[in-house]
Design a protein around this motif. Structure first.
Motif, PDB file in Angstrom:
ATOM      1  N   ARG A  39       0.822  -1.213   0.000  1.00 38.33           N
ATOM      2  CA  ARG A  39       0.000   0.000   0.000  1.00 38.33           C
ATOM      3  C   ARG A  39       0.854   1.259   0.000  1.00 38.33           C
ATOM      4  O   ARG A  39       0.566   2.227  -0.693  1.00 38.33           O
ATOM      5  N   LYS A  40       1.917   1.260   0.793  1.00 38.17           N
ATOM      6  CA  LYS A  40       2.807   2.430   0.826  1.00 38.17           C
ATOM      7  C   LYS A  40       3.522   2.601  -0.510  1.00 38.17           C
ATOM      8  O   LYS A  40       3.752   3.720  -0.961  1.00 38.17           O
ATOM      9  N   LEU A  41       3.853   1.493  -1.141  1.00 36.27           N
ATOM     10  CA  LEU A  41       4.519   1.551  -2.438  1.00 36.27           C
ATOM     11  C   LEU A  41       3.592   2.148  -3.492  1.00 36.27           C
ATOM     12  O   LEU A  41       4.003   3.005  -4.283  1.00 36.27           O
ATOM     13  N   LEU A  42       2.334   1.737  -3.505  1.00 34.42           N
ATOM     14  CA  LEU A  42       1.383   2.309  -4.450  1.00 34.42           C
ATOM     15  C   LEU A  42       1.109   3.783  -4.151  1.00 34.42           C
ATOM     16  O   LEU A  42       0.942   4.583  -5.063  1.00 34.42           O
ATOM     17  N   GLU A  43       1.079   4.144  -2.864  1.00 38.55           N
ATOM     18  CA  GLU A  43       0.897   5.545  -2.494  1.00 38.55           C
ATOM     19  C   GLU A  43       2.077   6.389  -2.975  1.00 38.55           C
ATOM     20  O   GLU A  43       1.894   7.470  -3.529  1.00 38.55           O
ATOM     21  N   LEU A  44       3.297   5.885  -2.779  1.00 36.56           N
ATOM     22  CA  LEU A  44       4.490   6.588  -3.242  1.00 36.56           C
ATOM     23  C   LEU A  44       4.446   6.785  -4.750  1.00 36.56           C
ATOM     24  O   LEU A  44       4.719   7.867  -5.258  1.00 36.56           O
ATOM     25  N   THR A  45       4.078   5.744  -5.458  1.00 37.73           N
ATOM     26  CA  THR A  45       4.039   5.814  -6.917  1.00 37.73           C
ATOM     27  C   THR A  45       2.988   6.801  -7.400  1.00 37.73           C
ATOM     28  O   THR A  45       3.198   7.500  -8.383  1.00 37.73           O
ATOM     29  N   SER A  46       1.864   6.868  -6.706  1.00 37.25           N
ATOM     30  CA  SER A  46       0.814   7.787  -7.144  1.00 37.25           C
ATOM     31  C   SER A  46       1.162   9.241  -6.837  1.00 37.25           C
ATOM     32  O   SER A  46       0.646  10.142  -7.480  1.00 37.25           O
ATOM     33  N   LEU A  47       2.045   9.479  -5.847  1.00 29.34           N
ATOM     34  CA  LEU A  47       2.355  10.845  -5.443  1.00 29.34           C
ATOM     35  C   LEU A  47       3.586  11.439  -6.132  1.00 29.34           C
ATOM     36  O   LEU A  47       3.635  12.644  -6.361  1.00 29.34           O
ATOM     37  N   HIS A  48       4.573  10.646  -6.453  1.00 31.68           N
ATOM     38  CA  HIS A  48       5.842  11.162  -6.960  1.00 31.68           C
ATOM     39  C   HIS A  48       5.938  11.029  -8.484  1.00 31.68           C
ATOM     40  O   HIS A  48       5.753   9.942  -9.039  1.00 31.68           O
ATOM     41  N   LEU A  49       6.235  12.152  -9.117  1.00 29.81           N
ATOM     42  CA  LEU A  49       6.302  12.177 -10.580  1.00 29.81           C
ATOM     43  C   LEU A  49       7.418  11.298 -11.125  1.00 29.81           C
ATOM     44  O   LEU A  49       7.252  10.657 -12.154  1.00 29.81           O
ATOM     45  N   GLY A  50       8.556  11.256 -10.430  1.00 30.17           N
ATOM     46  CA  GLY A  50       9.665  10.429 -10.904  1.00 30.17           C
ATOM     47  C   GLY A  50       9.290   8.966 -10.970  1.00 30.17           C
ATOM     48  O   GLY A  50       9.650   8.256 -11.926  1.00 30.17           O
ATOM     49  N   SER A  51       8.549   8.500  -9.986  1.00 24.94           N
ATOM     50  CA  SER A  51       8.107   7.106  -9.979  1.00 24.94           C
ATOM     51  C   SER A  51       7.113   6.849 -11.101  1.00 24.94           C
ATOM     52  O   SER A  51       7.153   5.807 -11.749  1.00 24.94           O
ATOM     53  N   ARG A  52       6.216   7.800 -11.329  1.00 24.49           N
ATOM     54  CA  ARG A  52       5.222   7.632 -12.396  1.00 24.49           C
ATOM     55  C   ARG A  52       5.896   7.582 -13.759  1.00 24.49           C
ATOM     56  O   ARG A  52       5.520   6.779 -14.620  1.00 24.49           O
ATOM     57  N   ILE A  53       6.900   8.420 -13.968  1.00 23.32           N
ATOM     58  CA  ILE A  53       7.621   8.410 -15.248  1.00 23.32           C
ATOM     59  C   ILE A  53       8.369   7.095 -15.413  1.00 23.32           C
ATOM     60  O   ILE A  53       8.354   6.494 -16.490  1.00 23.32           O
ATOM     61  N   PHE A  54       9.011   6.613 -14.351  1.00 19.81           N
ATOM     62  CA  PHE A  54       9.738   5.349 -14.403  1.00 19.81           C
ATOM     63  C   PHE A  54       8.800   4.180 -14.713  1.00 19.81           C
ATOM     64  O   PHE A  54       9.147   3.265 -15.455  1.00 19.81           O
ATOM     65  N   MET A  55       7.589   4.219 -14.172  1.00 21.70           N
ATOM     66  CA  MET A  55       6.610   3.149 -14.424  1.00 21.70           C
ATOM     67  C   MET A  55       6.090   3.186 -15.853  1.00 21.70           C
ATOM     68  O   MET A  55       5.582   2.198 -16.349  1.00 21.70           O
ATOM     69  N   GLY A  56       6.177   4.348 -16.488  1.00 22.04           N
ATOM     70  CA  GLY A  56       5.696   4.467 -17.853  1.00 22.04           C
ATOM     71  C   GLY A  56       4.286   5.037 -17.950  1.00 22.04           C
ATOM     72  O   GLY A  56       3.671   5.012 -18.998  1.00 22.04           O
ATOM     73  N   TYR A  57       3.791   5.571 -16.816  1.00 15.18           N
ATOM     74  CA  TYR A  57       2.460   6.175 -16.821  1.00 15.18           C
ATOM     75  C   TYR A  57       2.552   7.614 -17.295  1.00 15.18           C
ATOM     76  O   TYR A  57       3.547   8.289 -17.103  1.00 15.18           O
ATOM     77  N   GLU A  58       1.450   8.097 -17.886  1.00  8.94           N
ATOM     78  CA  GLU A  58       1.402   9.479 -18.336  1.00  8.94           C
ATOM     79  C   GLU A  58       1.233  10.406 -17.133  1.00  8.94           C
ATOM     80  O   GLU A  58       0.754  10.002 -16.082  1.00  8.94           O
ATOM     81  N   LEU A  59       1.609  11.645 -17.295  1.00 10.96           N
ATOM     82  CA  LEU A  59       1.583  12.586 -16.184  1.00 10.96           C
ATOM     83  C   LEU A  59       0.257  13.323 -16.041  1.00 10.96           C
ATOM     84  O   LEU A  59      -0.019  13.857 -14.985  1.00 10.96           O
ATOM     85  N   HIS A  60      -0.554  13.366 -17.066  1.00 12.57           N
ATOM     86  CA  HIS A  60      -1.830  14.069 -16.934  1.00 12.57           C
ATOM     87  C   HIS A  60      -2.897  13.115 -16.415  1.00 12.57           C
ATOM     88  O   HIS A  60      -2.909  11.943 -16.751  1.00 12.57           O
ATOM     89  N   PRO A  61      -3.793  13.620 -15.567  1.00 12.70           N
ATOM     90  CA  PRO A  61      -4.861  12.758 -15.027  1.00 12.70           C
ATOM     91  C   PRO A  61      -5.852  12.391 -16.114  1.00 12.70           C
ATOM     92  O   PRO A  61      -6.103  13.170 -17.036  1.00 12.70           O
ATOM     93  N   THR A  62      -6.412  11.213 -15.992  1.00  9.53           N
ATOM     94  CA  THR A  62      -7.392  10.765 -17.002  1.00  9.53           C
ATOM     95  C   THR A  62      -8.794  10.864 -16.484  1.00  9.53           C
ATOM     96  O   THR A  62      -9.051  10.906 -15.333  1.00  9.53           O
TER      97      THR A  62
END
Length: 62
Positions: A39-62
């Motif tokens: 849960r903490k890992l998913l929270e970190l990924t949802s909050l930090h832009l660097g993690s989102r970019i590394f995961m390959g997710y787009e930065l704009h909300p859908t």
């Protein structure tokens, strides 16, 4: 043909699964950041832009 075999083992209901590449990247981020809670890992990924970019997710909300 491979996708058809895989889909036969998936449940029709519930949350969609993560792609294997994303799951391995999540494990890598958790190891580097010393996070053992999923849960903490998913929270970190949802909050930090660097993690989102590394995961390959787009930065704009859908």
């Amino acid at each position: 043909m491979r996708a058809e075999r895989v889909h036969s083992f998936l449940e029709p209901s519930g949350r969609p699964s993560l792609a294997p590449v994303i799951f391995v990247k999540l494990l890598l981020v958790g190891h580097v950041k010393s996070i053992t809670s999923g849960r903490k890992l998913l929270e970190l990924t949802s909050l930090h832009l660097g993690s989102r970019i590394f995961m390959g997710y787009e930065l704009h909300p859908t």
